[in-house]
Scaffold this motif. Structure first.
Motif, PDB file in Angstrom:
ATOM      1  N   MET A  65       0.798  -1.220   0.000  1.00  0.00           N
ATOM      2  CA  MET A  65       0.000   0.000   0.000  1.00  0.00           C
ATOM      3  C   MET A  65       0.835   1.275   0.000  1.00  0.00           C
ATOM      4  O   MET A  65       0.322   2.358  -0.256  1.00  0.00           O
ATOM      5  CB  MET A  65      -0.960   0.001   1.195  1.00  0.00           C
ATOM      6  CG  MET A  65      -1.847  -1.237   1.276  1.00  0.00           C
ATOM      7  SD  MET A  65      -2.757  -1.549  -0.242  1.00  0.00           S
ATOM      8  CE  MET A  65      -3.991  -0.259  -0.128  1.00  0.00           C
ATOM      9  N   CYS A  66       2.114   1.164   0.333  1.00  0.00           N
ATOM     10  CA  CYS A  66       3.007   2.327   0.265  1.00  0.00           C
ATOM     11  C   CYS A  66       3.726   2.241  -1.073  1.00  0.00           C
ATOM     12  O   CYS A  66       4.280   1.196  -1.414  1.00  0.00           O
ATOM     13  CB  CYS A  66       4.016   2.292   1.413  1.00  0.00           C
ATOM     14  SG  CYS A  66       5.418   3.408   1.203  1.00  0.00           S
ATOM     15  N   ALA A  67       3.699   3.329  -1.837  1.00  0.00           N
ATOM     16  CA  ALA A  67       4.253   3.303  -3.195  1.00  0.00           C
ATOM     17  C   ALA A  67       5.748   3.006  -3.204  1.00  0.00           C
ATOM     18  O   ALA A  67       6.305   2.633  -4.236  1.00  0.00           O
ATOM     19  CB  ALA A  67       3.974   4.623  -3.895  1.00  0.00           C
ATOM     20  N   PRO A  97       6.184   7.412   7.358  1.00  0.00           N
ATOM     21  CA  PRO A  97       6.023   7.789   5.962  1.00  0.00           C
ATOM     22  C   PRO A  97       7.252   8.510   5.424  1.00  0.00           C
ATOM     23  O   PRO A  97       8.110   8.932   6.193  1.00  0.00           O
ATOM     24  CB  PRO A  97       4.834   8.760   6.008  1.00  0.00           C
ATOM     25  CG  PRO A  97       4.964   9.433   7.336  1.00  0.00           C
ATOM     26  CD  PRO A  97       5.507   8.366   8.257  1.00  0.00           C
ATOM     27  N   CYS A  98       7.306   8.683   4.116  1.00  0.00           N
ATOM     28  CA  CYS A  98       8.378   9.463   3.520  1.00  0.00           C
ATOM     29  C   CYS A  98       7.999  10.935   3.602  1.00  0.00           C
ATOM     30  O   CYS A  98       6.895  11.283   4.009  1.00  0.00           O
ATOM     31  CB  CYS A  98       8.618   9.028   2.079  1.00  0.00           C
ATOM     32  SG  CYS A  98       7.329   9.549   0.932  1.00  0.00           S
ATOM     33  N   GLY A  99       8.906  11.788   3.165  1.00  0.00           N
ATOM     34  CA  GLY A  99       8.672  13.231   3.242  1.00  0.00           C
ATOM     35  C   GLY A  99       7.605  13.726   2.272  1.00  0.00           C
ATOM     36  O   GLY A  99       7.171  14.862   2.361  1.00  0.00           O
ATOM     37  N   ASN A 108      -2.585  11.845   1.734  1.00  0.00           N
ATOM     38  CA  ASN A 108      -2.421  11.150   0.457  1.00  0.00           C
ATOM     39  C   ASN A 108      -0.955  10.869   0.163  1.00  0.00           C
ATOM     40  O   ASN A 108      -0.064  11.496   0.717  1.00  0.00           O
ATOM     41  CB  ASN A 108      -3.007  11.981  -0.680  1.00  0.00           C
ATOM     42  CG  ASN A 108      -4.515  12.056  -0.587  1.00  0.00           C
ATOM     43  OD1 ASN A 108      -5.165  11.080  -0.204  1.00  0.00           O
ATOM     44  ND2 ASN A 108      -5.065  13.205  -0.881  1.00  0.00           N
ATOM     45  N   CYS A 109      -0.762   9.931  -0.741  1.00  0.00           N
ATOM     46  CA  CYS A 109       0.598   9.577  -1.156  1.00  0.00           C
ATOM     47  C   CYS A 109       1.107  10.617  -2.144  1.00  0.00           C
ATOM     48  O   CYS A 109       0.325  11.217  -2.885  1.00  0.00           O
ATOM     49  CB  CYS A 109       0.587   8.212  -1.821  1.00  0.00           C
ATOM     50  SG  CYS A 109       2.158   7.754  -2.563  1.00  0.00           S
ATOM     51  N   GLU A 110       2.419  10.799  -2.166  1.00  0.00           N
ATOM     52  CA  GLU A 110       2.989  11.780  -3.096  1.00  0.00           C
ATOM     53  C   GLU A 110       2.698  11.443  -4.558  1.00  0.00           C
ATOM     54  O   GLU A 110       2.722  12.310  -5.410  1.00  0.00           O
ATOM     55  CB  GLU A 110       4.498  11.933  -2.882  1.00  0.00           C
ATOM     56  CG  GLU A 110       5.325  10.712  -3.300  1.00  0.00           C
ATOM     57  CD  GLU A 110       6.829  10.954  -3.223  1.00  0.00           C
ATOM     58  OE1 GLU A 110       7.270  11.769  -2.418  1.00  0.00           O
ATOM     59  OE2 GLU A 110       7.558  10.299  -3.996  1.00  0.00           O
ATOM     60  N   ILE A 111       2.401  10.181  -4.855  1.00  0.00           N
ATOM     61  CA  ILE A 111       2.201   9.830  -6.265  1.00  0.00           C
ATOM     62  C   ILE A 111       0.870  10.315  -6.825  1.00  0.00           C
ATOM     63  O   ILE A 111       0.734  10.495  -8.022  1.00  0.00           O
ATOM     64  CB  ILE A 111       2.342   8.315  -6.555  1.00  0.00           C
ATOM     65  CG1 ILE A 111       1.287   7.501  -5.795  1.00  0.00           C
ATOM     66  CG2 ILE A 111       3.743   7.807  -6.241  1.00  0.00           C
ATOM     67  CD1 ILE A 111       1.092   6.105  -6.375  1.00  0.00           C
ATOM     68  N   PRO A 163      -4.398   7.057  -1.062  1.00  0.00           N
ATOM     69  CA  PRO A 163      -4.117   7.379   0.337  1.00  0.00           C
ATOM     70  C   PRO A 163      -2.680   6.981   0.706  1.00  0.00           C
ATOM     71  O   PRO A 163      -2.153   6.006   0.157  1.00  0.00           O
ATOM     72  CB  PRO A 163      -5.116   6.528   1.122  1.00  0.00           C
ATOM     73  CG  PRO A 163      -6.090   5.991   0.131  1.00  0.00           C
ATOM     74  CD  PRO A 163      -5.439   6.034  -1.212  1.00  0.00           C
ATOM     75  N   CYS A 164      -2.059   7.736   1.590  1.00  0.00           N
ATOM     76  CA  CYS A 164      -0.716   7.381   2.075  1.00  0.00           C
ATOM     77  C   CYS A 164      -0.867   6.242   3.072  1.00  0.00           C
ATOM     78  O   CYS A 164      -1.547   6.372   4.094  1.00  0.00           O
ATOM     79  CB  CYS A 164      -0.043   8.581   2.737  1.00  0.00           C
ATOM     80  SG  CYS A 164       1.454   8.133   3.653  1.00  0.00           S
ATOM     81  N   ALA A 165      -0.234   5.129   2.765  1.00  0.00           N
ATOM     82  CA  ALA A 165      -0.334   3.957   3.631  1.00  0.00           C
ATOM     83  C   ALA A 165       0.111   4.280   5.048  1.00  0.00           C
ATOM     84  O   ALA A 165      -0.521   3.873   6.023  1.00  0.00           O
ATOM     85  CB  ALA A 165       0.527   2.830   3.072  1.00  0.00           C
ATOM     86  N   TRP A 166       1.188   5.035   5.147  1.00  0.00           N
ATOM     87  CA  TRP A 166       1.729   5.305   6.483  1.00  0.00           C
ATOM     88  C   TRP A 166       0.883   6.287   7.275  1.00  0.00           C
ATOM     89  O   TRP A 166       0.863   6.253   8.499  1.00  0.00           O
ATOM     90  CB  TRP A 166       3.194   5.740   6.397  1.00  0.00           C
ATOM     91  CG  TRP A 166       4.037   4.519   6.309  1.00  0.00           C
ATOM     92  CD1 TRP A 166       4.522   3.926   5.184  1.00  0.00           C
ATOM     93  CD2 TRP A 166       4.404   3.677   7.411  1.00  0.00           C
ATOM     94  NE1 TRP A 166       5.181   2.768   5.512  1.00  0.00           N
ATOM     95  CE2 TRP A 166       5.130   2.601   6.865  1.00  0.00           C
ATOM     96  CE3 TRP A 166       4.194   3.718   8.788  1.00  0.00           C
ATOM     97  CZ2 TRP A 166       5.648   1.579   7.667  1.00  0.00           C
ATOM     98  CZ3 TRP A 166       4.706   2.706   9.589  1.00  0.00           C
ATOM     99  CH2 TRP A 166       5.423   1.652   9.026  1.00  0.00           C
TER     100      TRP A 166
HETATM  101  S1  SF4 Z   1       3.568   9.210   0.623  1.00  0.00           S
HETATM  102 FE1  SF4 Z   1       3.057   7.559   2.040  1.00  0.00          FE
HETATM  103  S2  SF4 Z   1       2.387   5.853   0.740  1.00  0.00           S
HETATM  104 FE2  SF4 Z   1       3.379   7.337  -0.588  1.00  0.00          FE
HETATM  105  S3  SF4 Z   1       5.484   6.638  -0.746  1.00  0.00           S
HETATM  106 FE3  SF4 Z   1       5.451   8.101   0.944  1.00  0.00          FE
HETATM  107  S4  SF4 Z   1       5.042   6.909   2.778  1.00  0.00           S
HETATM  108 FE4  SF4 Z   1       4.575   5.610   1.038  1.00  0.00          FE
END
Ligand code: SF4
Ligand code: SF4
Lengths: 307, 223
Positions: free
Chosen positions: B151-153, B160-162, B168-171, B176-179
């Motif tokens: 679920m995390c890209a 989560p990443c920055g 939401n996820c950066e993509i 949705p942002c998994a983290w």
């Molecule tokens: S935004 Fe959230 S789901 Fe997307 S890559 Fe970063 S940690 Fe993973």
């Protein structure tokens, strides 16, 4: 001293650090790196060399870092988890250290979808936290991630990134704590525009004792235009640009918007110098390297300490 | 279940263009549930192929047959008496089923009519979402029942990443942002300690073909 880094010496001596950034070119143009390096010499303590930033292929960060060394700069070798697995990472780390690199910054990396090879396989064999910990294990225990001994461990000063602004805000400082526990010697934050949130984040980091264990360098980016500010506010994930920043830029006289951007950045740097828990500033003057001398001058961070 | 998507018709047509007698093999389990490769879909594909080949003056003899599971020998047997009449088999099962079929009938080309896509859930009729990458080392116990690998890209174990963006996820703002979700759920359960701990580098076990033998069972001796 954990490493042979000049940045570590400066921070250990209690100086307020000032670091810069240099993006490698989209080609084998070494001259381009030298050109960008020139305005940074003597004006920053260390320069981050980005690694395929925004997932676009560029000259390898270690290679551009070596050119920066030739020009008299101390590089901060950035490495993202997107493009290589643990074998390639450890090999590059050893090579980088063997050739004179003393600092590195461990990052996840922007998703490959954003770049010029959107269908590439994202590696993410390990994440940025695990990368920090791997470099620390290599340095302090002299062991590879796989457990074998290293013949001459890389004595690197280990950096990581932090974004004080991403939601949930409550979690941010705990994530910082996790990175510090994993082994981050210094932290460079996401570009700060929302000073109110930044103050609160730093206050919490100080309260948790994290600023005793790591050095936090606040990220500062001068805005070049209203368009850039609006773009960052709406299009760049994880960026927090309050309306008042945009309003101030809009209120600048014609032809003076960039100057106002620098003015705001200098005010921020001024405040960071006084802020408890902040050990320095990381200036990300994106494609604006030639303005760094002026910004350093106006922010009164010159001359840089000699250690 | 395993979710698959039918290949574009042109690609399927190209795959079978050299064959005059084709057996279209359906599978009645996962791919039937996700409306891709069950009995009904076999009939549709047969009709489409039949018409297209007639139009091209290159008629093809087609037969459809759907078994309960192509990943199970017990059911594959049903094909044994049939395959001799055909010069190719077009399978609508998942990649595992297709391979098991190809292994059983090595003398005949076995061709895929679907792209096997993911292990997922049924969100509604015709709507499926990926949930598991079968990493062999399930961490759902620490991540509030939300898979960071899938679920995390970026498949982060210490997210989560920055780039996490207001939930939401950066993509994409549709992802949705998994983290973010992991945090929210663990917070409600009072279990944030699960993610304040550092998760070390994973031992990736899904790098070679895996085998599972349940306790009390054993692999039959090679003949
Ligand atoms: S935004 Fe959230 S789901 Fe997307 S890559 Fe970063 S940690 Fe993973
Ligand atoms: S951690 Fe994720 S990929 Fe691994 S087994 Fe569990 S659900 Fe599947």
């Amino acid at each position: 001293m954990k490493s042979e880094s000049k940045l570590e010496k400066i921070l250990e001596a209690g100086h307020f650090a000032f670091t810069g950034e240099l993006g490698p070119p989209r080609g084998a143009n070494a001259e381009h790196v030298r050109e960008k390096a020139k305005p940074l010499i003597g004006n920053v303590d260390m320069v981050n060399i980005t690694d395929n930033q925004t997932a676009m292929v560029r000259m390898a960060s270690w290679a551009a870092a070596l050119i920066a060394i030739e020009e008299g700069l101390e590089p901060n070798y950035q490495m993202v988890c997107r493009d290589r697995n643990r074998l390639a990472m450890q090999a590059d780390i050893l090579g980088a250290y063997a050739l004179g690199i003393k600092n590195m910054l461990c990052l996840s990396g922007d998703h490959q979808k954003f770049g010029d090879h959107p269908t590439a396989k994202g590696v993410f064999d390990i994440d940025s936290m695990q990368l920090v910990n791997m470099v620390k294990t290599m340095r302090d225990e002299g062991k590879f991630l796989g457990g074998a001994d290293i013949d001459i461990p890389p004595k690197l000063f280990i950096g990581a990134a932090a974004n004080p602004f991403a939601e949930p805000f409550e979690w941010r400082v705990h994530r910082l704590a996790k990175k510090v526990a994993a082994g981050a010697d210094f932290i460079q934050t996401q570009c700060v525009f929302n000073m109110k949130k930044m103050r609160e984040w730093i206050r919490r980091a100080v309260d948790m004792g994290l600023t005793e264990k790591t050095y936090i360098l606040a990220g500062v980016t001068p805005m070049k235009s209203v368009g850039m500010a609006k773009y960052m506010a709406s299009k760049v994930p994880g960026m927090d640009v309050p309306d008042e920043v945009i309003k101030r830029l809009q209120g600048a006289e014609k032809g003076k918007v960039a100057d106002m951007g620098i003015e705001i950045a200098c005010e921020q740097i001024q405040e960071f110098k006084e802020m408890k828990g902040v050990a320095g500033v990381h200036l990300m003057a994106i494609e604006w390297e030639h303005k760094v001398p002026e910004i350093a001058e106006r922010a009164k961070v010159l001359p840089r300490p000699v250690v | 279940m395993i979710v698959a998507e039918r290949k574009p018709f042109e690609e399927i047509k190209e795959l079978v263009k050299a064959y005059k007698k084709v057996l279209v093999a359906g599978c009645g389990t996962c791919v039937a549930v996700c409306l891709t490769g069950g009995e009904k879909e076999v009939d549709i594909l047969k009709t489409e192929l039949d018409m297209a080949r007639r139009m091209e003056n290159n008629p093809v003899e087609l037969r459809g047959h759907t078994i309960e599971r192509q990943c199970d020998r017990e059911y594959l047997e049903a094909f044994d008496s049939m395959v001799g009449d055909f010069d190719a088999i077009l399978s609508m099962a998942c990649g595992a089923g297709i391979q098991f079929l190809a292994e059983r009938f090595p003398q005949i080309p076995v061709l895929p009519a679907v792209n096997t896509t993911f292990i997922g859930v049924n969100q509604g009729i015709g709507w499926y979402e990926e949930r598991c990458r079968s990493c062999s080392n399930c961490v759902l116990g620490d991540t509030g029942g939300i898979c960071p690998v899938t679920m995390c890209a970026k498949g982060l174990y210490n997210g989560p990443c920055g780039g996490t963006n207001k939930g939401n996820c950066e993509i994409s703002s549709d992802q949705p942002c998994a983290w973010f979700m992991i945090y929210e759920r663990l917070e409600k359960q009072g279990r944030l300690d699960c993610i304040t701990r550092f998760t070390p580098a994973q031992n990736w076990e899904n790098q070679v073909p895996r085998t599972l033998i349940q306790p009390g069972y054993k692999k039959p001796e090679k003949q």
